[in-house]
Design a protein around this motif. Structure first.
Motif, PDB file in Angstrom:
ATOM      1  N   ASP A 377      35.505 -15.826  13.007  1.00 64.03           N
ATOM      2  CA  ASP A 377      34.030 -14.732  12.715  1.00 64.03           C
ATOM      3  C   ASP A 377      33.103 -15.124  11.878  1.00 64.03           C
ATOM      4  N   PRO A 378      33.197 -15.504  11.201  1.00 61.31           N
ATOM      5  CA  PRO A 378      31.207 -15.682  10.298  1.00 61.31           C
ATOM      6  C   PRO A 378      31.118 -17.144  11.508  1.00 61.31           C
ATOM      7  N   VAL A 379      31.551 -17.551  12.178  1.00 61.75           N
ATOM      8  CA  VAL A 379      31.097 -19.165  12.936  1.00 61.75           C
ATOM      9  C   VAL A 379      29.733 -17.989  14.697  1.00 61.75           C
ATOM     10  N   THR A 380      30.945 -17.399  15.076  1.00 58.71           N
ATOM     11  CA  THR A 380      30.465 -16.705  15.978  1.00 58.71           C
ATOM     12  C   THR A 380      29.002 -15.550  15.756  1.00 58.71           C
ATOM     13  N   ARG A 381      29.485 -15.100  14.059  1.00 54.39           N
ATOM     14  CA  ARG A 381      27.966 -13.980  13.522  1.00 54.39           C
ATOM     15  C   ARG A 381      26.406 -14.909  13.270  1.00 54.39           C
ATOM     16  N   LYS A 382      27.161 -16.316  13.001  1.00 54.37           N
ATOM     17  CA  LYS A 382      26.460 -17.176  12.606  1.00 54.37           C
ATOM     18  C   LYS A 382      25.249 -17.615  13.868  1.00 54.37           C
ATOM     19  N   LEU A 383      26.256 -17.631  14.643  1.00 53.18           N
ATOM     20  CA  LEU A 383      25.492 -18.434  15.210  1.00 53.18           C
ATOM     21  C   LEU A 383      24.871 -17.236  16.840  1.00 53.18           C
ATOM     22  N   GLU A 384      24.685 -16.372  16.416  1.00 51.24           N
ATOM     23  CA  GLU A 384      24.122 -15.411  17.206  1.00 51.24           C
ATOM     24  C   GLU A 384      23.295 -14.690  16.592  1.00 51.24           C
ATOM     25  N   ASN A 385      23.178 -14.764  15.571  1.00 47.01           N
ATOM     26  CA  ASN A 385      21.893 -14.276  14.233  1.00 47.01           C
ATOM     27  C   ASN A 385      21.075 -15.561  14.663  1.00 47.01           C
ATOM     28  N   LEU A 386      21.836 -16.882  14.752  1.00 44.40           N
ATOM     29  CA  LEU A 386      20.525 -17.858  14.158  1.00 44.40           C
ATOM     30  C   LEU A 386      19.645 -18.230  15.790  1.00 44.40           C
ATOM     31  N   GLU A 387      20.603 -18.060  16.882  1.00 43.80           N
ATOM     32  CA  GLU A 387      19.930 -18.249  18.086  1.00 43.80           C
ATOM     33  C   GLU A 387      18.929 -16.983  18.015  1.00 43.80           C
ATOM     34  N   SER A 388      19.267 -15.752  18.084  1.00 37.95           N
ATOM     35  CA  SER A 388      19.088 -14.705  18.334  1.00 37.95           C
ATOM     36  C   SER A 388      17.156 -14.214  18.226  1.00 37.95           C
ATOM     37  N   LYS A 389      17.741 -15.317  16.641  1.00 39.89           N
ATOM     38  CA  LYS A 389      16.910 -15.513  15.427  1.00 39.89           C
ATOM     39  C   LYS A 389      15.026 -15.825  15.523  1.00 39.89           C
ATOM     40  N   ARG A 390      15.452 -16.574  16.366  1.00 41.50           N
ATOM     41  CA  ARG A 390      14.886 -18.832  16.421  1.00 41.50           C
ATOM     42  C   ARG A 390      13.336 -18.174  17.056  1.00 41.50           C
ATOM     43  N   GLN A 391      13.879 -17.357  17.433  1.00 37.46           N
ATOM     44  CA  GLN A 391      12.010 -16.874  18.509  1.00 37.46           C
ATOM     45  C   GLN A 391      11.278 -15.968  17.579  1.00 37.46           C
ATOM     46  N   GLU A 392      11.712 -15.439  17.373  1.00 36.64           N
ATOM     47  CA  GLU A 392      11.043 -14.446  15.897  1.00 36.64           C
ATOM     48  C   GLU A 392      10.398 -15.187  14.800  1.00 36.64           C
ATOM     49  N   THR A 393      11.646 -15.960  14.345  1.00 33.32           N
ATOM     50  CA  THR A 393      11.170 -16.785  13.230  1.00 33.32           C
ATOM     51  C   THR A 393      10.267 -17.711  13.492  1.00 33.32           C
ATOM     52  N   GLU A 394       9.819 -17.940  14.742  1.00 37.01           N
ATOM     53  CA  GLU A 394       9.155 -19.213  14.959  1.00 37.01           C
ATOM     54  C   GLU A 394       7.346 -18.341  15.152  1.00 37.01           C
ATOM     55  N   ALA A 395       6.876 -17.145  15.626  1.00 35.47           N
ATOM     56  CA  ALA A 395       6.199 -16.483  15.465  1.00 35.47           C
ATOM     57  C   ALA A 395       5.874 -16.119  14.477  1.00 35.47           C
ATOM     58  N   PHE A 396       6.577 -15.793  13.394  1.00 42.38           N
ATOM     59  CA  PHE A 396       5.692 -15.255  11.910  1.00 42.38           C
ATOM     60  C   PHE A 396       5.342 -16.391  11.660  1.00 42.38           C
ATOM     61  N   ARG A 397       5.986 -17.374  11.776  1.00 42.66           N
ATOM     62  CA  ARG A 397       5.541 -18.827  10.943  1.00 42.66           C
ATOM     63  C   ARG A 397       4.262 -19.477  11.140  1.00 42.66           C
TER      64      ARG A 397
END
Length: 403
Positions: A377-397
């Motif tokens: 569960d922590p693996v799948t949740r972290k993978l989903e979170n990292l991939e889903s937030k990447r573009q949003e984080t790049e825009a913020f940066r």
């Protein structure tokens, strides 16, 4: 080679590659994530920049020191930054996050050198089994740019070379020097992993001594000589020959704040581990399997594996004691190094079993353990979170960069 056997091996390898790919995908997502994943990553990058510009990270008038381990982690990442200046700061400080799965695979593949069936598939299965087992102790510990992924990668390579020495019964001078350098690099990355690093070294000496006592003695002298030389270099180059600073930054922080009995009596198996059954199984199962296999299979080279089992038990006790003494500043991830030792010894022992059916059964049990004995569960949740937030984080940066 029998065509059916080739097809069976290929099918098993493809099936085993699926969970291994999930781990690699997670590590890649973490390695390229464009923002800090933990507060200490900023300190690690600051140290890289300082070292690149010739500034000692132990000069507190210039650098906000933020590390309680050895200097090797920062030195290795500084070298990478100098060689590949185009890499992002996140990729530099998390480079060993991405390398660790490959090191675990290399360790397993070398340890299973004598396996008749399914060597590639079993080695691939070891990657998620060991990686998630360690990650379950602290789910983010193997995904951030701190020194833990670094030392585990170095120790996994050391374990692979130990297995190589075990099977070949010899080692060239170049391999011996490389092994000795790994011991020093691991120790000066995180010194609290010394019990496992030392145990792997003793097993390597034992393996060489079976063929030649003289070769084992030469290897021991080389390793001790390089370790003494490395200690002198760290003492002089990093601490300017200041013994007080060397002690304070290497072990003094623990000796200052750690007191016997502060966190209660030592529990061989701490309550925190017992309360998490999957983590307890991940830590203890390889030790139990190693002991049971030793009793019921009576493998060739019984003395070697008996010695290995004793070293595993001693290492576990030392790591357990270290966890108890620094419970306030550490965590269950203090048990992570035992995975490298116990898994490598267990795989080498199981590879001695000559019956093909038993070897296939071992692979099947390993697959069942990955499916039902690990907390995904922590693996799948972290993978989903990292991939889903990447573009949003790049825009913020991108918004922050011009500021």
């Amino acid at each position: 080679m029998d065509r059916k056997k080739v097809l069976l091996e290929a099918g098993l390898a493809l099936s085993a590659a699926v969970p291994a790919f999930i781990i690699l995908r997670l590590c890649y997502a973490a390695a390229v994530f464009p923002m800090e994943l933990e507060i200490r990553e900023g300190g690690a990058w600051l140290h890289v920049l300082a070292l690149k510009n010739g500034i000692s990270i132990y000069d507190h008038s210039l650098v906000a020191f933020h590390s309680s381990h050895g200097p090797v982690d920062h030195v290795l990442k500084t070298i990478l930054h100098i060689l590949m200046p185009w890499l992002s700061s996140q990729a530099v400080v998390r480079c060993f996050v991405l390398l660790l799965p490959f090191a675990l695979f290399y360790m397993a593949f070398e340890c299973l050198r004598k396996l008749q069936y399914g060597r590639l598939a079993t080695a691939l299965l070891v990657v998620p089994a060991a990686h998630i087992g360690m990650a379950n102790l602290r789910d983010y510990n193997l995904l951030v740019g701190r020194s833990d992924p670094t030392v585990l990668t170095l120790m996994a390579i050391q374990a692979a070379l130990t297995a190589r020495f075990f099977y070949l019964g010899k080692a060239s001078l170049a391999w011996q020097i490389f092994y000795a350098a790994l011991v020093s690099l691991s120790f000066f990355t995180i010194w609290r992993c010394a019990p496992v690093e030392g145990s792997l070294f003793l097993l390597a000496v034992y393996a060489l001594a079976r063929s030649s006592a003289r070769e084992a003695m030469k290897f021991t002298l080389i390793t001790c000589g390089i370790f003494i030389l490395s200690t002198g270099l760290v003492w002089w180059l990093n601490f300017g020959g200041d013994s007080a600073s060397f002690y304070a930054h290497m072990v003094g922080i623990f000796m200052t704040y750690v007191r016997v009995g502060v966190y209660g009596p030592w529990q061989i198996v701490p309550d925190e581990l017992l309360n998490d059954r999957l983590s307890a199984m991940a830590v203890l199962a390889p030790l139990i399997v190693l002991g049971l296999a030793l009793i019921f299979t009576l493998p060739r080279r019984l003395h070697f594996f008996t010695f290995a089992f004793v070293l595993n038990v001693v290492c576990y006790l030392l790591l357990s004691y270290g966890y108890n003494q620094n419970k306030g500043g550490g965590g269950l991830y203090y048990f992570s190094p035992i995975f490298i030792l116990s898994w490598s010894c267990m795989l080498m022992l199981l590879a001695q079993v000559s019956a093909g059916r038993i070897q296939l059964a071992v692979g099947s049990l390993l697959a069942l353990y990955i499916a039902f004995g690990l907390n995904w569960d922590p693996v799948t949740r972290k993978l989903e979170n990292l991939e889903s937030k990447r573009q949003e984080t790049e825009a913020f940066r991108a918004i922050l960069t011009p500021m």
